[in-house]
Design an enzyme around this catalytic site. Structure first.
Site, mmCIF file in Angstrom:
data_model
loop_
_atom_site.group_PDB
_atom_site.id
_atom_site.type_symbol
_atom_site.label_atom_id
_atom_site.label_comp_id
_atom_site.label_asym_id
_atom_site.label_seq_id
_atom_site.Cartn_x
_atom_site.Cartn_y
_atom_site.Cartn_z
ATOM 1 N N MET A 34 -1.349 0.402 2.740
ATOM 2 C CA MET A 34 -0.227 1.055 2.070
ATOM 3 C C MET A 34 0.037 0.363 0.732
ATOM 4 O O MET A 34 1.118 0.489 0.161
ATOM 5 C CB MET A 34 1.019 1.014 2.947
ATOM 6 C CG MET A 34 0.813 1.812 4.239
ATOM 7 S SD MET A 34 2.341 2.416 4.952
ATOM 8 C CE MET A 34 3.169 0.883 5.311
ATOM 9 N N GLN A 36 -5.295 -7.828 12.833
ATOM 10 C CA GLN A 36 -4.718 -8.221 14.127
ATOM 11 C C GLN A 36 -3.205 -8.437 13.987
ATOM 12 O O GLN A 36 -2.464 -8.400 14.964
ATOM 13 C CB GLN A 36 -5.426 -9.494 14.608
ATOM 14 C CG GLN A 36 -4.982 -10.035 15.950
ATOM 15 C CD GLN A 36 -5.254 -9.080 17.102
ATOM 16 O OE1 GLN A 36 -6.277 -8.373 17.091
ATOM 17 N NE2 GLN A 36 -4.371 -9.045 18.076
ATOM 18 N N LYS A 37 -2.750 -8.645 12.742
ATOM 19 C CA LYS A 37 -1.315 -8.782 12.467
ATOM 20 C C LYS A 37 -0.516 -7.640 13.103
ATOM 21 O O LYS A 37 0.577 -7.831 13.605
ATOM 22 C CB LYS A 37 -1.125 -8.826 10.950
ATOM 23 C CG LYS A 37 0.184 -8.365 10.395
ATOM 24 C CD LYS A 37 1.174 -9.484 10.367
ATOM 25 C CE LYS A 37 2.496 -9.177 9.702
ATOM 26 N NZ LYS A 37 2.889 -7.820 9.536
ATOM 27 N N VAL A 55 -3.961 -13.321 8.391
ATOM 28 C CA VAL A 55 -3.935 -14.332 7.320
ATOM 29 C C VAL A 55 -2.486 -14.782 7.148
ATOM 30 O O VAL A 55 -1.569 -13.956 7.116
ATOM 31 C CB VAL A 55 -4.499 -13.740 6.006
ATOM 32 C CG1 VAL A 55 -4.406 -14.753 4.874
ATOM 33 C CG2 VAL A 55 -5.938 -13.297 6.212
ATOM 34 N N HIS A 67 -4.771 -8.175 3.235
ATOM 35 C CA HIS A 67 -5.569 -6.984 2.909
ATOM 36 C C HIS A 67 -6.916 -7.396 2.303
ATOM 37 O O HIS A 67 -7.953 -6.817 2.614
ATOM 38 C CB HIS A 67 -4.847 -6.129 1.861
ATOM 39 C CG HIS A 67 -3.506 -5.622 2.270
ATOM 40 N ND1 HIS A 67 -2.341 -6.088 1.724
ATOM 41 C CD2 HIS A 67 -3.136 -4.672 3.163
ATOM 42 C CE1 HIS A 67 -1.311 -5.442 2.249
ATOM 43 N NE2 HIS A 67 -1.753 -4.587 3.143
ATOM 44 N N LEU A 82 -0.992 -5.084 -2.116
ATOM 45 C CA LEU A 82 -2.056 -5.886 -1.498
ATOM 46 C C LEU A 82 -1.794 -7.387 -1.603
ATOM 47 O O LEU A 82 -1.343 -7.889 -2.631
ATOM 48 C CB LEU A 82 -3.409 -5.558 -2.140
ATOM 49 C CG LEU A 82 -3.864 -4.094 -2.059
ATOM 50 C CD1 LEU A 82 -5.302 -3.964 -2.578
ATOM 51 C CD2 LEU A 82 -3.779 -3.529 -0.642
ATOM 52 N N HIS A 83 -2.093 -8.084 -0.498
ATOM 53 C CA HIS A 83 -1.988 -9.546 -0.443
ATOM 54 C C HIS A 83 -3.268 -10.072 0.213
ATOM 55 O O HIS A 83 -4.169 -9.281 0.545
ATOM 56 C CB HIS A 83 -0.726 -9.970 0.314
ATOM 57 C CG HIS A 83 -0.558 -9.314 1.659
ATOM 58 N ND1 HIS A 83 -1.426 -9.528 2.705
ATOM 59 C CD2 HIS A 83 0.359 -8.412 2.101
ATOM 60 C CE1 HIS A 83 -1.042 -8.826 3.737
ATOM 61 N NE2 HIS A 83 0.031 -8.129 3.408
ATOM 62 N N GLN A 131 5.337 7.499 8.672
ATOM 63 C CA GLN A 131 5.430 6.386 9.619
ATOM 64 C C GLN A 131 6.646 5.497 9.375
ATOM 65 O O GLN A 131 6.806 4.487 10.043
ATOM 66 C CB GLN A 131 4.141 5.568 9.621
ATOM 67 C CG GLN A 131 3.906 4.728 8.393
ATOM 68 C CD GLN A 131 2.521 4.115 8.404
ATOM 69 O OE1 GLN A 131 1.521 4.803 8.277
ATOM 70 N NE2 GLN A 131 2.445 2.803 8.600
HETATM 71 P P1 AMP Z 1 -0.413 -2.235 5.562
HETATM 72 O O1 AMP Z 1 -0.671 -2.094 4.098
HETATM 73 O O2 AMP Z 1 0.737 -3.138 5.893
HETATM 74 O O3 AMP Z 1 -0.388 -0.917 6.288
HETATM 75 O O4 AMP Z 1 -1.673 -3.012 6.139
HETATM 76 C C1 AMP Z 1 -2.977 -2.526 5.936
HETATM 77 C C2 AMP Z 1 -3.920 -3.300 6.825
HETATM 78 O O5 AMP Z 1 -3.857 -4.686 6.509
HETATM 79 C C3 AMP Z 1 -3.556 -3.164 8.312
HETATM 80 O O6 AMP Z 1 -4.745 -3.045 9.069
HETATM 81 C C4 AMP Z 1 -2.856 -4.461 8.581
HETATM 82 O O7 AMP Z 1 -2.939 -4.875 9.935
HETATM 83 C C5 AMP Z 1 -3.627 -5.421 7.690
HETATM 84 N N1 AMP Z 1 -2.832 -6.611 7.417
HETATM 85 C C6 AMP Z 1 -1.548 -6.670 6.992
HETATM 86 N N2 AMP Z 1 -1.129 -7.958 6.911
HETATM 87 C C7 AMP Z 1 -2.179 -8.728 7.307
HETATM 88 C C8 AMP Z 1 -2.379 -10.130 7.442
HETATM 89 N N3 AMP Z 1 -1.426 -11.011 7.183
HETATM 90 N N4 AMP Z 1 -3.587 -10.564 7.880
HETATM 91 C C9 AMP Z 1 -4.579 -9.682 8.164
HETATM 92 N N5 AMP Z 1 -4.455 -8.338 8.059
HETATM 93 C C10 AMP Z 1 -3.272 -7.869 7.627
#
Ligand code: AMP
Length: 306
Positions: A30, A149-150, A177, A37, A33-34, A61
């Site tokens: 979404m 896995q977060k 992470v 991601h 990015l960090h 969502q």
């Molecule tokens: P989001 O942008 O929050 O929907 O996350 C996109 C993807 O990045 C999802 O598969 C999340 O589980 C993964 N993600 C988010 N934060 C972390 C993190 N700290 N470590 C690893 N994967 C992450």
């Protein structure tokens, strides 16, 4: 890296690769990015020939309108980060492209969505996730899709829908992470003020305390949850939920007789955070169970004994 907004354009961009038998990776995000991601994108780069990163803040969502409105957005910066991490295509569709006028179809996974986040955020949240992920898998038709896995429950739900809907894709889980102090990286962390940021470590400290206690041989879910809860309260953070559950069904577990998922959610200020850890019974406690003559997987759960 090429930025693509239309579904047709994404399909035609991927057709040559698919025809030549090259492997396609999809990393759904979404945005904002960090490093979490980025770790998914880097892994996709190492393992596949073509890497598609999707960037779509999915309104379906979000259970809270204010959360959707405040969600951080910076496509230009995200594009730079995705490109540096090795993405070939940034798929950034508009809401209208994803949800055309008259949109009336949704994908609903039962079972694992009825607990934890499904209770806290309501059934629309996972219906929104399941629908958008099913659509993205249909659009990019990846060989492998990478998830963190977060969001452990999200992973369970996606694996379920991929199996149930016979999608020909491998779902690859990637480790969480963390910041140096243990806080799981999240786009929502940016909303924490400095005082909240220091309290936010409560979630990972709770997981660490329970992991440590499990390593020392504790198997009672009640005892493990008590130690985790105490760690959170010590930081002034009240868990919204804190549960030891089966990693596949997400049903509560009374004893740590085999691998289990410790899942936590809490609000720190206005920001809702989640985290989780996999707990395993320690070798010490397995030995004790064997010595006592009780096969550890067959021991009665605490509640059944009471
Ligand atoms: P989001 O942008 O929050 O929907 O996350 C996109 C993807 O990045 C999802 O598969 C999340 O589980 C993964 N993600 C988010 N934060 C972390 C993190 N700290 N470590 C690893 N994967 C992450």
């Amino acid at each position: 890296m090429r930025t693509v907004r239309a579904i047709d354009e994404l399909r035609s961009a991927l057709t040559p690769a698919r025809r030549e038998g090259r492997t396609i990776a999809l990393v759904p995000t979404m945005g904002a990015l960090h490093e979490g991601h980025i770790s998914l994108i880097r892994r996709a780069r190492r393992e596949c020939d073509v890497v598609v990163v999707s960037l779509f803040v999915n309104p379906a969502q979000f259970d809270e309108h204010s959360d959707l409105e405040r969600y951080p957005r910076d496509e230009r910066h995200d594009g730079e980060l995705a490109s540096q991490a090795g993405a070939d295509i940034l798929f950034a569709p508009t809401v209208d492209e994803m949800y055309p006028a008259g949109f009336a179809t949704s994908v609903e996974v039962l079972g694992p969505t009825e607990r934890l986040e499904g209770v806290s955020r309501g059934s629309e949240h996972f219906r929104g996730v399941s629908t958008v992920v099913t659509k993205l898998l249909g659009m990019a038709q990846p060989d492998v899709a990478y998830f963190g896995q977060k969001d452990a429950q999200q992973l369970v739900v996606i694996r379920r829908l991929v199996t149930d809907l016979n999608r020909p894709v491998r779902i690859q889980a990637c480790p969480t992470v963390r910041e140096r102090d243990g806080l799981a990286m999240s786009s929502r962390n940016a909303r924490l003020d400095p005082a909240e940021r220091s309290r936010a470590v409560a979630l990972s400290e709770a997981l660490r305390a329970a992991t440590q206690r499990a390593a020392e041989g504790e198997r009672s879910a009640e005892a493990l949850l008590d130690v985790a809860c105490a760690a959170m309260l010590a930081r002034g953070v009240q868990p919204e939920y804190l549960e030891l559950v089966d990693p596949e069904t997400l049903q509560p577990r009374d004893q740590l007789t085999r691998e289990a998922l410790l899942a936590v959610a809490a609000r720190v200020g206005d920001t809702r955070l989640i985290d989780n850890a996999i707990l395993r019974p320690s070798a010490a406690s397995s030995e004790a169970a064997l010595k006592s003559g009780t096969p550890h997987d067959e021991r009665l759960p605490r509640k059944a004994i009471a």
